[in-house]
Scaffold this motif. Structure first.
Motif, mmCIF file in Angstrom:
data_model
loop_
_atom_site.group_PDB
_atom_site.id
_atom_site.type_symbol
_atom_site.label_atom_id
_atom_site.label_comp_id
_atom_site.label_asym_id
_atom_site.label_seq_id
_atom_site.Cartn_x
_atom_site.Cartn_y
_atom_site.Cartn_z
ATOM 1 N N ASN A 139 0.839 -1.220 0.000
ATOM 2 C CA ASN A 139 0.000 0.000 0.000
ATOM 3 C C ASN A 139 0.864 1.255 0.000
ATOM 4 N N ALA A 140 1.964 1.244 0.768
ATOM 5 C CA ALA A 140 2.855 2.407 0.814
ATOM 6 C C ALA A 140 3.526 2.627 -0.532
ATOM 7 N N VAL A 141 3.933 1.531 -1.205
ATOM 8 C CA VAL A 141 4.552 1.663 -2.532
ATOM 9 C C VAL A 141 3.544 2.222 -3.523
ATOM 10 N N ALA A 142 2.304 1.744 -3.453
ATOM 11 C CA ALA A 142 1.256 2.238 -4.366
ATOM 12 C C ALA A 142 0.977 3.716 -4.094
ATOM 13 N N ALA A 143 0.902 4.104 -2.803
ATOM 14 C CA ALA A 143 0.648 5.501 -2.455
ATOM 15 C C ALA A 143 1.808 6.388 -2.890
ATOM 16 N N LEU A 144 3.038 5.915 -2.723
ATOM 17 C CA LEU A 144 4.211 6.679 -3.138
ATOM 18 C C LEU A 144 4.226 6.850 -4.655
ATOM 19 N N THR A 145 3.886 5.817 -5.389
ATOM 20 C CA THR A 145 3.835 5.905 -6.853
ATOM 21 C C THR A 145 2.773 6.916 -7.282
ATOM 22 N N GLU A 147 1.653 9.389 -5.472
ATOM 23 C CA GLU A 147 2.116 10.723 -5.061
ATOM 24 C C GLU A 147 3.152 11.262 -6.045
ATOM 25 N N ARG A 148 4.044 10.398 -6.549
ATOM 26 C CA ARG A 148 5.047 10.837 -7.526
ATOM 27 C C ARG A 148 4.385 11.262 -8.833
ATOM 28 N N LYS A 149 3.378 10.524 -9.254
ATOM 29 C CA LYS A 149 2.650 10.892 -10.478
ATOM 30 C C LYS A 149 1.981 12.252 -10.320
ATOM 31 N N LEU A 150 1.345 12.424 -9.130
ATOM 32 C CA LEU A 150 0.671 13.692 -8.862
ATOM 33 C C LEU A 150 1.675 14.841 -8.782
ATOM 34 N N SER A 151 2.827 14.596 -8.150
ATOM 35 C CA SER A 151 3.869 15.634 -8.057
ATOM 36 C C SER A 151 4.414 15.976 -9.436
ATOM 37 N N ALA A 152 4.624 14.957 -10.279
ATOM 38 C CA ALA A 152 5.115 15.209 -11.638
ATOM 39 C C ALA A 152 4.098 16.021 -12.428
ATOM 40 N N LEU A 153 2.795 15.750 -12.241
ATOM 41 C CA LEU A 153 1.742 16.496 -12.939
ATOM 42 C C LEU A 153 1.747 17.961 -12.505
ATOM 43 N N TRP A 154 1.836 18.191 -11.168
ATOM 44 C CA TRP A 154 1.840 19.564 -10.676
ATOM 45 C C TRP A 154 3.117 20.296 -11.111
ATOM 46 N N GLU A 155 4.239 19.584 -11.113
ATOM 47 C CA GLU A 155 5.485 20.211 -11.550
ATOM 48 C C GLU A 155 5.405 20.573 -13.026
ATOM 49 N N GLU A 156 4.820 19.722 -13.827
ATOM 50 C CA GLU A 156 4.665 19.991 -15.267
ATOM 51 C C GLU A 156 3.766 21.215 -15.492
ATOM 52 N N ARG A 157 2.661 21.315 -14.746
ATOM 53 C CA ARG A 157 1.771 22.480 -14.873
ATOM 54 C C ARG A 157 2.476 23.755 -14.438
ATOM 55 N N ALA A 158 3.296 23.637 -13.358
ATOM 56 C CA ALA A 158 4.009 24.815 -12.872
ATOM 57 C C ALA A 158 5.023 25.281 -13.903
#
Length: 171
Positions: A139-145, A147-158
């Motif tokens: 579950n932690a690996v899935a949540a981290l993955t 979270e990384r996808k979401l962070s990459a999306l926000w970084e791309e928008r920024a």
């Protein structure tokens, strides 16, 4: 070192001493001190004469020797038992010994079963804990993955809006 002649003499002397001990002991035994023979015999409360038992002809003992020990009732009871009684006593003793061994074996088996059951329960607890930990890790690996996808999306928008990463990245 020693020569072959010296070694041969030592071996011959050793053999002669051994033969003397083996052959000479029975010959001189009944002439000498009988303290060893007397120490191994049972004491009797009778008037046995001091005559040597070996001086009587084989199979014919003086009446004083055959009467010796008749006053000991326990000894007399043992002598009066016949072979069947002795064998039945031996069998009953062996039966008791085997029953005791069987009881101890059964007790050891019961203890081993208890220990085995205890360790089996502990192993099941350990396996359940491992499964729980494995599920939590997955579950932690899935949540981290995620979270990384979401962070990459926000970084791309920024970046699209003009944000520049000013952090120093060491490689």
């Amino acid at each position: 070192m020693c020569g072959p002649g010296v070694l041969r003499c030592v071996l011959v002397l050793l053999i002669l001493v051994l033969i003397g001990c083996i052959v000479g002991r029975p010959i001189f035994w009944h002439f000498g001190d009988n303290s060893h023979a007397q120490a191994s015999c049972l004491s009797c409360d009778c008037d046995c004469d001091s005559e040597n038992i070996f001086s009587a002809p084989l199979g014919f003992l003086n009446s004083s020797y055959s009467d010796c020990g008749k006053s000991d009732s326990e000894w007399n009871e043992e002598l009066e038992k016949d072979a069947i009684t002795l064998l039945s006593e031996e069998l009953s003793l062996q039966k008791n010994v085997s029953e005791d061994g069987l009881k101890r074996t059964k007790a050891l088996i019961t203890d081993a079963k208890k220990s085995s059951s205890h360790y089996q329960k502990e192993a099941e607890k350990c396996n359940a804990g491992m499964e729980t930990c494995e599920e939590a890790r997955e579950n932690a690996v899935a949540a981290l993955t995620e979270e990384r996808k979401l962070s990459a999306l926000w970084e791309e928008r920024a970046r699209e809006l003009g944000w520049k990463d000013e952090r120093i990245i060491y490689s």
